[in-house]
Design a protein around this motif. Structure first.
Motif, mmCIF file in Angstrom:
data_model
loop_
_atom_site.group_PDB
_atom_site.id
_atom_site.type_symbol
_atom_site.label_atom_id
_atom_site.label_comp_id
_atom_site.label_asym_id
_atom_site.label_seq_id
_atom_site.Cartn_x
_atom_site.Cartn_y
_atom_site.Cartn_z
ATOM 1 N N GLU A 112 21.820 7.269 -3.072
ATOM 2 C CA GLU A 112 20.734 6.500 -2.450
ATOM 3 C C GLU A 112 20.205 7.225 -1.220
ATOM 4 O O GLU A 112 18.986 7.284 -0.987
ATOM 5 C CB GLU A 112 21.242 5.110 -2.049
ATOM 6 N N LEU A 113 21.116 7.780 -0.436
ATOM 7 C CA LEU A 113 20.712 8.466 0.783
ATOM 8 C C LEU A 113 19.894 9.716 0.477
ATOM 9 O O LEU A 113 18.895 9.994 1.150
ATOM 10 C CB LEU A 113 21.960 8.834 1.598
ATOM 11 N N SER A 114 20.289 10.458 -0.556
ATOM 12 C CA SER A 114 19.546 11.674 -0.913
ATOM 13 C C SER A 114 18.128 11.347 -1.363
ATOM 14 O O SER A 114 17.185 12.076 -1.050
ATOM 15 C CB SER A 114 20.293 12.442 -2.002
ATOM 16 N N LYS A 115 17.967 10.231 -2.091
ATOM 17 C CA LYS A 115 16.632 9.826 -2.524
ATOM 18 C C LYS A 115 15.784 9.361 -1.347
ATOM 19 O O LYS A 115 14.584 9.641 -1.281
ATOM 20 C CB LYS A 115 16.747 8.714 -3.567
ATOM 21 N N GLU A 116 16.414 8.644 -0.420
ATOM 22 C CA GLU A 116 15.672 8.113 0.721
ATOM 23 C C GLU A 116 15.221 9.218 1.664
ATOM 24 O O GLU A 116 14.105 9.194 2.184
ATOM 25 C CB GLU A 116 16.545 7.107 1.471
ATOM 26 N N LEU A 117 16.082 10.211 1.871
ATOM 27 C CA LEU A 117 15.764 11.302 2.799
ATOM 28 C C LEU A 117 15.065 12.466 2.120
ATOM 29 O O LEU A 117 14.617 13.395 2.800
ATOM 30 C CB LEU A 117 17.050 11.810 3.462
#
Length: 306
Positions: A112-117
């Motif tokens: 999720e973090l990789s997609k958000e950033l």
């Protein structure tokens, strides 16, 4: 109070007055100077000074993204000698990632973090790990001080390969201690640590290090003999089946195991200590109101981690 992430409406009621995503974008994400000032205050809280000659005059090298001493020409980067010393992310992306990690109610996975950033998965994993180290460092400075405690040795992990349960299982044991305002009511703070085995000496050492004890205080347990070693230091109460005294503690343990499965889809045994630290930090900071200030203090007190 609500905010949106990935088109999901998430409530932050009861978790403190966190900075909203829209406020962060306006104040920091679209303003690189504000991001630079945020980390500048971490590096030099009382103003710039050269570590080599002590000069207080500098000029900013935009091409190298560093600060150069006007006297000796020594270059210094904002994140040097901190846990993010070798950071390659833009400062606004790094700060946004830390905001997402520290304000996620049930945690945020690396995917999720990789997609958000909009960064690759390994970069997101590294950022998550360093944030958990900051949480672990913060946890180590807290000790429990209450009139009532609950404690147990619980287990996390997949179903046992040898089919055994209880003390014979090959799951990872961890010691958990919860402080409450009243007996079996109003949870306050929790402490967690992985242990090699359910041992009296390990429990005694942990309580002596992190729990304030006296004969007037009460400790609720589940009748394990491993807690008998504490009876001369604190009032140990064993519950029976008709008078269950570990309701909140068992609830916390259940939430922890559910989070490992539902949010993180499994955790390697090597990384479990940091996940315990993350869960402990989130529970103890569920009413935190100054998350940006805390992030600033955590980075300021951090050291290089490879």
């Amino acid at each position: 109070m609500y905010y949106k992430r990935n088109n999901k409406r998430l409530s932050v009621s009861g978790r403190g007055d966190y900075m909203s995503t829209s406020d962060f974008i306006i104040q920091y994400y679209t303003n690189l100077d504000a991001c630079r000032k945020f980390f500048y205050d971490i590096k030099w809280p009382t103003g710039y000074y050269c570590e080599k000659c002590g000069c207080t005059h500098y000029y900013f090298m935009k091409t190298k993204n560093c600060y150069r001493c006007a006297n000796c020409k020594h270059d210094e980067r904002l994140l040097s000698n901190t846990i993010f010393q070798d950071n390659k992310l833009p400062l606004n992306v790094l700060l946004y990632g830390l905001l997402l990690i520290f304000t996620a109610h049930n945690g945020i996975s690396s995917m999720e973090l990789s997609k958000e950033l909009k960064v690759n998965y390994k970069t997101a994993c590294l950022l998550q790990t360093k944030a958990r180290i900051l949480m672990k460092n913060s946890n180590s400075k807290r000790f429990l001080d209450s009139d009532f405690y609950e404690s147990d040795v619980a287990y996390t992990g997949a179903p046992s390969h040898n089919g055994k349960r209880g003390l014979g299982t090959d799951k990872q044991p961890f010691l958990i201690v919860l402080s409450t305002e009243q007996e079996n009511q109003y949870p306050r703070f929790v402490k967690m640590q992985e242990v090699t085995t359910d041992s009296s000496n390990i429990i005694k050492g942990y309580f002596e290090k992190y729990v304030k004890m006296s004969k007037e205080r009460k400790l609720n347990t589940d009748c394990k003999t491993t807690y008998n070693i504490l009876k001369n230091r604190i009032g140990v109460i064993d519950y029976d089946n008709d008078n269950h005294r570990l309701y909140f503690l068992n609830k916390i343990i259940s939430n922890l195991n559910s989070q490992f499965i539902d949010r993180f889809h499994g955790v390697t045994k090597r990384m479990l200590p940091l996940y315990y630290s993350e869960f402990e930090w989130r529970f103890n900071h569920r009413n935190c109101k100054s998350i940006m200030d805390k992030i600033k203090n955590y980075i300021m007190q951090s050291s290089i981690a490879t």
